[in-house]
Design a protein around this motif. Structure first.
Motif, PDB file in Angstrom:
ATOM      1  N   ILE B  26       0.836  -1.204   0.000  1.00 21.22           N
ATOM      2  CA  ILE B  26       0.000   0.000   0.000  1.00 21.22           C
ATOM      3  C   ILE B  26       0.872   1.255   0.000  1.00 21.22           C
ATOM      4  O   ILE B  26       0.633   2.199  -0.753  1.00 21.22           O
ATOM      5  N   LEU B  27       1.936   1.244   0.797  1.00 18.00           N
ATOM      6  CA  LEU B  27       2.838   2.403   0.841  1.00 18.00           C
ATOM      7  C   LEU B  27       3.488   2.641  -0.522  1.00 18.00           C
ATOM      8  O   LEU B  27       3.542   3.768  -1.007  1.00 18.00           O
ATOM      9  N   VAL B  28       3.977   1.546  -1.148  1.00 25.84           N
ATOM     10  CA  VAL B  28       4.601   1.679  -2.473  1.00 25.84           C
ATOM     11  C   VAL B  28       3.604   2.273  -3.468  1.00 25.84           C
ATOM     12  O   VAL B  28       3.930   3.158  -4.256  1.00 25.84           O
ATOM     13  N   THR B  29       2.354   1.781  -3.385  1.00 24.92           N
ATOM     14  CA  THR B  29       1.326   2.283  -4.302  1.00 24.92           C
ATOM     15  C   THR B  29       1.111   3.780  -4.124  1.00 24.92           C
ATOM     16  O   THR B  29       1.050   4.528  -5.102  1.00 24.92           O
ATOM     17  N   ILE B  30       1.015   4.221  -2.862  1.00 28.69           N
ATOM     18  CA  ILE B  30       0.776   5.651  -2.610  1.00 28.69           C
ATOM     19  C   ILE B  30       1.944   6.482  -3.152  1.00 28.69           C
ATOM     20  O   ILE B  30       1.753   7.491  -3.833  1.00 28.69           O
ATOM     21  N   LEU B  32       4.071   5.694  -5.561  1.00 28.51           N
ATOM     22  CA  LEU B  32       4.056   5.692  -7.026  1.00 28.51           C
ATOM     23  C   LEU B  32       2.953   6.597  -7.568  1.00 28.51           C
ATOM     24  O   LEU B  32       3.134   7.315  -8.547  1.00 28.51           O
ATOM     25  N   LEU B  33       1.814   6.552  -6.904  1.00 31.73           N
ATOM     26  CA  LEU B  33       0.673   7.356  -7.354  1.00 31.73           C
ATOM     27  C   LEU B  33       1.023   8.846  -7.341  1.00 31.73           C
ATOM     28  O   LEU B  33       0.801   9.562  -8.311  1.00 31.73           O
ATOM     29  N   VAL B  34       1.619   9.289  -6.232  1.00 29.43           N
ATOM     30  CA  VAL B  34       1.903  10.721  -6.074  1.00 29.43           C
ATOM     31  C   VAL B  34       3.120  11.157  -6.887  1.00 29.43           C
ATOM     32  O   VAL B  34       3.102  12.197  -7.539  1.00 29.43           O
ATOM     33  N   MET B  35       4.171  10.329  -6.878  1.00 28.08           N
ATOM     34  CA  MET B  35       5.425  10.777  -7.485  1.00 28.08           C
ATOM     35  C   MET B  35       5.549  10.407  -8.955  1.00 28.08           C
ATOM     36  O   MET B  35       6.346  11.007  -9.676  1.00 28.08           O
ATOM     37  N   ASP B  45       2.177  17.569 -10.059  1.00 24.79           N
ATOM     38  CA  ASP B  45       3.417  17.097  -9.455  1.00 24.79           C
ATOM     39  C   ASP B  45       3.622  17.710  -8.076  1.00 24.79           C
ATOM     40  O   ASP B  45       4.442  18.608  -7.904  1.00 24.79           O
ATOM     41  N   PRO B  46       2.896  17.227  -7.059  1.00 20.90           N
ATOM     42  CA  PRO B  46       2.962  17.848  -5.731  1.00 20.90           C
ATOM     43  C   PRO B  46       4.352  17.769  -5.101  1.00 20.90           C
ATOM     44  O   PRO B  46       4.729  18.653  -4.337  1.00 20.90           O
TER      45      PRO B  46
END
Lengths: 221, 202
Positions: B26-30, B32-35, B45-46
């Motif tokens: 889940i952490l990896v997904t978050i 990847l989603l944001v970055m 691109d926050p």
């Protein structure tokens, strides 16, 4: 009717000044080496390509030792990397429908293999390592056909292709990790063995559906 | 019955291991989603990592292509009556025309210059930039409603091109230029031949 409108919209947006949108639009706008972007596109193609994912589910369905999983995934990767690069450089145009139909059949093959059908029917077990490698080669031709459609710029092509390939592996690892976690939860339940027969039948049906869908596309094109 | 051996309990991961793997996933997904995914698909691109990786450019290009294709769609819907008027005029005034057009394109922007040509008519053309290259597509669209489209010639980062254009069908045939340089590019286009009018579409 709604579908028809959608189709027309896509048609127009693709052909407005002959400029495609989305990933393909992006690729046609850029020039030279773009390593990370092509890596991203490779990973995206793998993660969103349900045909590759289905095959991977079939391959690791009964594998639980990390060493075995590593061996099979590596064989598959060697297969599809070689034909991906070879296919693009030799500019091999295999009809996309035909290659995708074969990929569908690879899912069917793997489901039957999991069910032990070849031992029952022919009294022998085809070497699973060799067949994984061979299906990897077919999947690579599918990827190559996709890349040829992308119409990549010749400038920096090899580096971009290698980046795409690295991305495909990363995408495969990500997809695989997710599948593995889900299957591992399930494998601990008694229902895993109870339903593994029907699950592989479902896998086989999905494989046949992919094949049928592609063949219809082939004869309509 | 199956082509597999039954695993023993010690071959399988423990519940705690599985839970740990799930949380990592889940952490990896978050991340990847944001970055990665947000910059590459939407140009958002926050964290600034997308720009660093060159993925924000991908998202920006995708968004601008989408916007342009939607604008084009609404424009096409508005200009249908003008098209048939100019078609009537075409039948009366079909003469040899000569034009020279000079246009400056801002970085990242695109323009489109087209000639209204009858099927089979010939036009000589030559274009060159003062400095820098352009991505181009020499293509033709049929009149509104005809669905005809053809791409004659395409190129990336090209500084000049010349030749003869023969219209495949009645309609607007011409150049779509996109500036992917960091600076403004000026293009000079000369056309001469059997066409009805020259028009800036974008």
């Amino acid at each position: 009717m709604k579908n028809l409108l959608f189709f027309i919209f896509i048609h127009v947006s693709l052909f407005a000044h002959g400029v495609a949108t989305g990933d393909q639009g992006y690729i046609q706008q850029i020039n030279g080496i773009n390593f990370v972007p092509f890596m991203y596109l490779g990973a995206k193609h793998m993660v969103t390509g349900y045909d590759h994912i289905l095959f991977l589910v079939g391959v690791i369905f009964f594998l639980y030792r990390l060493r075995d999983i590593g061996i099979y995934v590596t064989l598959f990767a060697i297969g599809h990397s070689s034909t991906l690069i070879f296919g693009v450089f030799a500019d091999i145009h295999i009809n996309a429908y035909i290659i995708d139909a074969i990929i569908g059949l690879s899912v069917v093959y793997k489901a039957l293999d999991n069910l032990g059908a070849y031992q029952q029917w022919f009294g022998m077990q085809p070497n699973t390592k060799i067949t994984t490698l061979i299906f990897g080669l077919f999947h690579g031709f599918g990827l190559a056909t996709k890349i040829i459609e992308f119409d990549m710029d010749p400038n920096g092509l090899l580096t971009n292709l290698i980046a795409f390939n690295v991305g495909v592996e990363i995408g495969q690892l990500l997809a695989l990790s997710a599948i593995l976690i889900l299957i591992s939860y399930w494998r601990k339940q008694p229902s895993f063995i109870t339903y593994s027969y029907s699950t592989n039948i479902v896998l086989m049906i999905l494989g046949f559906m992919l094949t049928g869908n592609q063949l219809i596309g082939y004869f309509n094109s | 019955m199956f082509n597999a051996q039954q695993p023993t309990e010690k071959d399988l991961p423990t519940s705690a291991q599985l839970l740990k793997s799930t949380i990592i996933a889940i952490l990896v997904t978050i991340i990847l989603l944001v970055m990665v995914i947000l910059p590459a698909e939407y140009g958002t691109d926050p964290t600034g990592v997308g720009k660093l990786l060159g993925l924000k450019e991908m998202g920006d290009i995708k968004m601008s292509l989408l916007e342009e294709s939607q604008n084009e769609l609404s424009q096409e819907n508005n200009t249908s009556s003008i098209d048939s008027d100019s078609l009537d005029k075409a039948m009366v005034n079909n003469t040899i025309n000569n034009d020279v057009v000079e246009i400056t394109i801002e970085p990242g922007k695109a323009i489109e210059i087209k000639l209204e040509i009858k099927s089979g008519s010939l036009v000589q053309y030559e274009w060159k930039t003062i400095k820098g290259g352009l991505n181009y597509n020499l293509h033709g669209d049929g009149y509104k409603g005809s669905q005809k489209f053809i791409s004659y010639k395409k190129g990336r980062m090209v500084q000049s091109d010349s030749g003869e254009l023969q219209a495949e069908f009645d309609g607007y045939h011409g150049w779509f230029w996109r500036n992917r340089e960091e600076f403004s590019v000026t293009v000079i286009l000369q056309t001469s031949g059997d066409y009805i009018q020259i028009k800036q579409m974008l």
